[in-house]
Motif scaffolding. Structure first.
Motif, PDB file in Angstrom:
ATOM      1  N   LEU A  28       0.861  -1.181   0.000  1.00 11.08           N
ATOM      2  CA  LEU A  28       0.000   0.000   0.000  1.00 11.08           C
ATOM      3  C   LEU A  28       0.894   1.226   0.000  1.00 11.08           C
ATOM      4  CD1 LEU A  28      -2.914   1.244   0.483  1.00 11.08           C
ATOM      5  CD2 LEU A  28      -2.330   1.214   2.909  1.00 11.08           C
ATOM      6  N   VAL A  30       0.786   5.553   0.295  1.00 13.79           N
ATOM      7  CA  VAL A  30      -0.060   6.684   0.652  1.00 13.79           C
ATOM      8  C   VAL A  30       0.729   7.952   0.367  1.00 13.79           C
ATOM      9  CG1 VAL A  30      -1.296   7.835   2.510  1.00 13.79           C
ATOM     10  CG2 VAL A  30      -1.172   5.335   2.478  1.00 13.79           C
ATOM     11  N   GLU A  34      -2.930  12.552   1.588  1.00 21.71           N
ATOM     12  CA  GLU A  34      -3.966  11.616   1.157  1.00 21.71           C
ATOM     13  C   GLU A  34      -4.735  11.085   2.373  1.00 21.71           C
ATOM     14  OE1 GLU A  34      -4.153   8.343  -2.423  1.00 21.71           O
ATOM     15  OE2 GLU A  34      -2.441   8.306  -1.085  1.00 21.71           O
ATOM     16  N   VAL A  36      -7.001   7.936   3.617  1.00 20.03           N
ATOM     17  CA  VAL A  36      -7.333   6.557   3.271  1.00 20.03           C
ATOM     18  C   VAL A  36      -8.277   6.005   4.322  1.00 20.03           C
ATOM     19  CG1 VAL A  36      -6.376   4.259   2.896  1.00 20.03           C
ATOM     20  CG2 VAL A  36      -5.055   6.279   2.242  1.00 20.03           C
ATOM     21  N   HIS A 210      -9.971   9.830   0.048  1.00 16.57           N
ATOM     22  CA  HIS A 210      -9.510   9.830  -1.331  1.00 16.57           C
ATOM     23  C   HIS A 210      -9.514   8.406  -1.857  1.00 16.57           C
ATOM     24  CE1 HIS A 210      -7.277  13.585   0.057  1.00 16.57           C
ATOM     25  NE2 HIS A 210      -8.080  14.010  -0.895  1.00 16.57           N
ATOM     26  N   LYS A 211      -9.331   7.488  -0.920  1.00 13.74           N
ATOM     27  CA  LYS A 211      -9.064   6.119  -1.307  1.00 13.74           C
ATOM     28  C   LYS A 211      -9.704   5.183  -0.299  1.00 13.74           C
ATOM     29  CE  LYS A 211      -4.513   4.672  -1.627  1.00 13.74           C
ATOM     30  NZ  LYS A 211      -3.208   4.936  -2.265  1.00 13.74           N
ATOM     31  N   VAL A 213      -9.799   1.335   1.117  1.00  7.83           N
ATOM     32  CA  VAL A 213      -9.062   0.071   1.095  1.00  7.83           C
ATOM     33  C   VAL A 213      -9.950  -0.977   1.739  1.00  7.83           C
ATOM     34  CG1 VAL A 213      -7.093  -1.184   2.041  1.00  7.83           C
ATOM     35  CG2 VAL A 213      -6.786   1.128   1.148  1.00  7.83           C
ATOM     36  N   ILE A 223      -8.690  -1.690  -3.721  1.00  7.30           N
ATOM     37  CA  ILE A 223      -8.381  -0.287  -3.450  1.00  7.30           C
ATOM     38  C   ILE A 223      -9.098   0.525  -4.521  1.00  7.30           C
ATOM     39  CG2 ILE A 223      -6.611   1.504  -3.280  1.00  7.30           C
ATOM     40  CD1 ILE A 223      -4.615  -0.562  -2.474  1.00  7.30           C
ATOM     41  N   ALA A 224      -9.953   1.457  -4.106  1.00  7.12           N
ATOM     42  CA  ALA A 224     -10.725   2.200  -5.102  1.00  7.12           C
ATOM     43  C   ALA A 224     -11.091   3.563  -4.544  1.00  7.12           C
ATOM     44  CB  ALA A 224     -11.988   1.421  -5.454  1.00  7.12           C
ATOM     45  N   PRO A 225     -11.346   4.540  -5.398  1.00  8.51           N
ATOM     46  CA  PRO A 225     -11.876   5.809  -4.912  1.00  8.51           C
ATOM     47  C   PRO A 225     -13.265   5.564  -4.335  1.00  8.51           C
ATOM     48  CG  PRO A 225     -11.346   5.917  -7.268  1.00  8.51           C
ATOM     49  CD  PRO A 225     -11.180   4.501  -6.852  1.00  8.51           C
TER      50      PRO A 225
END
Lengths: 248, 276
Positions: A28, A30, A34, A36, A210-211, A213, A223-225
């Motif tokens: 991962l 970052v 960001e 998460v 933003h992301k 997990v 992992i996606a927006p």
């Protein structure tokens, strides 16, 4: 997010308890600034993942680089990383024998070697930011759960970290106190802090992440927006998980 | 019908219990029992023709001289006992803390050292340990009887104190370690500012017990003639044969000191509970 060197880089990280793989070759990265959000069923390794980032948990293989420092056996490196990484726990873990103000100044005075007066000014500043300036001289046990968790957030912020880790920060709270803590976290997100949050608060995730997990059985399954994750998760397991927690 | 049959004796039993539960009856029983014991003792003493001379005792506690009141032999002895116990207890606390931290450390050698120390001290009788310190270590390291006593008592009680401290440290929640660790504190800082202040609350009651034990077991150093309360008592008796009166007085002095200590710590505890 103009700086494109990751502030956190995990590569093939595994953590094994006996014959249980809590983390199984997790990678991962970052970026600075960001945010998460890590979610997944219980026992999927979410907590272990973020606890490895400040080495509350050691990893058995793979590499973790935080803010340019690789986490290994060197205690000096580990402490340097810990000063840059704040952590908020599910159970708050405030120091019960110290007042709120003393909880906040302990790190700055003892670890950062600040003067007491400078540390207290810093602490009052952050108590303002979490909206409880009037509780400075109380003991943790005199505060509500939501207030305690906000003090815990302020305590971490007093170390002026570059990264904040949240390990299910609202799971131990009564429902009516969850929002006051989430509000503080949203405000923190507004300051551009790098944040990694393990949480089931999907409204919060939608708002700040933003992301996303998604973890399952020690692995990162997706992992996606957030927009993509919530509207159309690619893995079947993530879809099932979302159905379960968003049902009501 | 079977109901009333069962409740009848119960009511009677309760009535008895209520009667014994009243303060007047309790005090009466207590006085009766004490009176029987004291009477038996006095009769026994009278039967062996013991000549009570209580009037001579006050002089051994507070001596009246031309210059006013001076502490008598027993009071001087009591002072020595307190000083001896306090020094030995300070040593026991320090050593106990070190041993406890060694046992909780990551160092294999540290843990092994602590275990060996504990096993030896726990399995050797105090009297033998005292002889070792006085007759063996004494000549080797040039210890006088006073130093040998302090070391012996300190080492002996360090073993027990270390267990108390270890239990106290372990009773602090794990999350406290994690929170302190996550703000970058060192192990030493965590112990000093987070763990030990919180564990004092858990350690205070058993440590008081240990301090009381220390004062009591310090009497054993009278066998190597260290001038403390018990030795003072023995010396007076060998001069005067007032054994009944002196031993009663010595016991009362020990009792008075340990009771005071317990009360003092009970007050301290209230203050610690308030802080948490």
């Amino acid at each position: 997010m103009t700086d494109l060197t990751p502030i956190i880089q995990m590569t093939d990280v595994s953590r094994i308890f006996g014959d249980f793989r809590a983390l199984d070759r997790v990678s991962l990265s970052v970026l600075p600034g960001e945010r998460v959000v890590v979610c997944g069923p219980s026992g999927s390794g979410k907590s272990t993942l973020i606890r490895c980032l400040n080495r509350l948990e050691s990893h058995d293989s793979g590499t973790i680089i935080v803010d340019g420092i690789e986490l290994g056996e060197d205690t000096r490196d580990i402490r340097a990383v810990r000063q840059e990484v704040g952590m908020v726990f599910q159970q708050f873990n405030l120091f019960p024998h110290l007042t709120v103000l003393e909880n906040l100044t302990l790190g700055p005075i003892r670890v950062r070697r600040m003067s007491r007066s400078a540390a207290e000014e810093l602490a009052r500043n952050y108590l303002d930011r979490v909206h409880i300036p009037e509780q400075a001289d109380k003991f943790p046990a005199q505060l509500s759960g939501g207030q305690q968790q906000r003090v815990a957030i302020a305590r971490s912020l007093c170390m002026e970290p570059r990264i904040m880790l949240f390990d299910e920060p609202t799971s131990a709270l009564d429902p009516e106190m969850i929002n006051e803590v989430l509000d503080v976290m949203v405000e923190l997100a507004g300051t551009g802090m790098t944040m990694i949050c393990v949480t089931h608060e999907m409204g919060f995730a939608r708002k700040v992440a933003h992301k996303m997990v998604f973890m399952e059985a020690g692995r990162i399954a997706e992992i996606a927006p957030p927009e993509a994750f919530f509207s159309n998760p690619s893995s079947a397991r993530a879809r099932l998980f979302l159905d379960q927690i968003l049902e009501h | 019908m079977p109901d009333t049959a069962r409740t009848m004796p119960l009511v009677r039993r309760l009535r008895w219990r209520r009667l014994f539960g009243t303060r007047a009856v309790s005090v009466l029983i207590y006085v009766l029992v004490m009176w029987l014991i004291v009477r038996a003792a006095l009769q026994g003493a009278a039967a062996m023709g013991y000549n009570w001379q209580w009037y001579r005792i006050p002089d051994y506690v507070l001596e009246r001289t031309d210059a006013g009141f001076q502490p008598g032999e027993l009071l001087v002895g009591l002072g020595a006992t307190l000083l001896l116990s306090a020094s030995a207890f300070a040593l026991a606390l320090t050593m106990g803390l070190v041993v406890a931290l060694l046992r909780l450390s990551d160092l294999v050698i540290g843990r092994a050292t602590a275990r060996v120390f504990l096993e030896i001290v726990r399995n050797v009788p105090l009297l033998v340990l005292l002889y070792v310190f006085y007759y063996v270590m004494g000549p080797i390291f040039g210890l006088n009887r006073y130093l040998a006593s302090i070391l012996c008592l300190g080492v002996y009680h360090a073993a027990l104190v270390s267990e108390i401290i270890r239990a106290g440290i372990n009773s602090v929640a794990r999350g406290q370690w994690e929170a302190a660790t996550s703000i970058g504190m060192t192990r030493t800082q965590i112990y000093r500012f987070v763990i030990l202040p919180q564990s004092v609350r858990f350690m205070l009651p058993p440590l008081t017990g240990e301090a009381v034990n220390m004062i009591k077991s310090s009497a054993i150093v009278s066998v190597i003639a260290v001038a403390e309360l018990t030795t003072a008592g023995r010396n007076i008796i060998s001069d005067t044969y007032l054994s009944f009166e002196i031993w009663f007085t010595v016991a009362a002095l020990y009792l008075a000191v340990t009771l005071c200590l317990s009360m003092l710590v009970a007050r301290l505890e209230d203050r610690f509970v308030l802080g948490s």
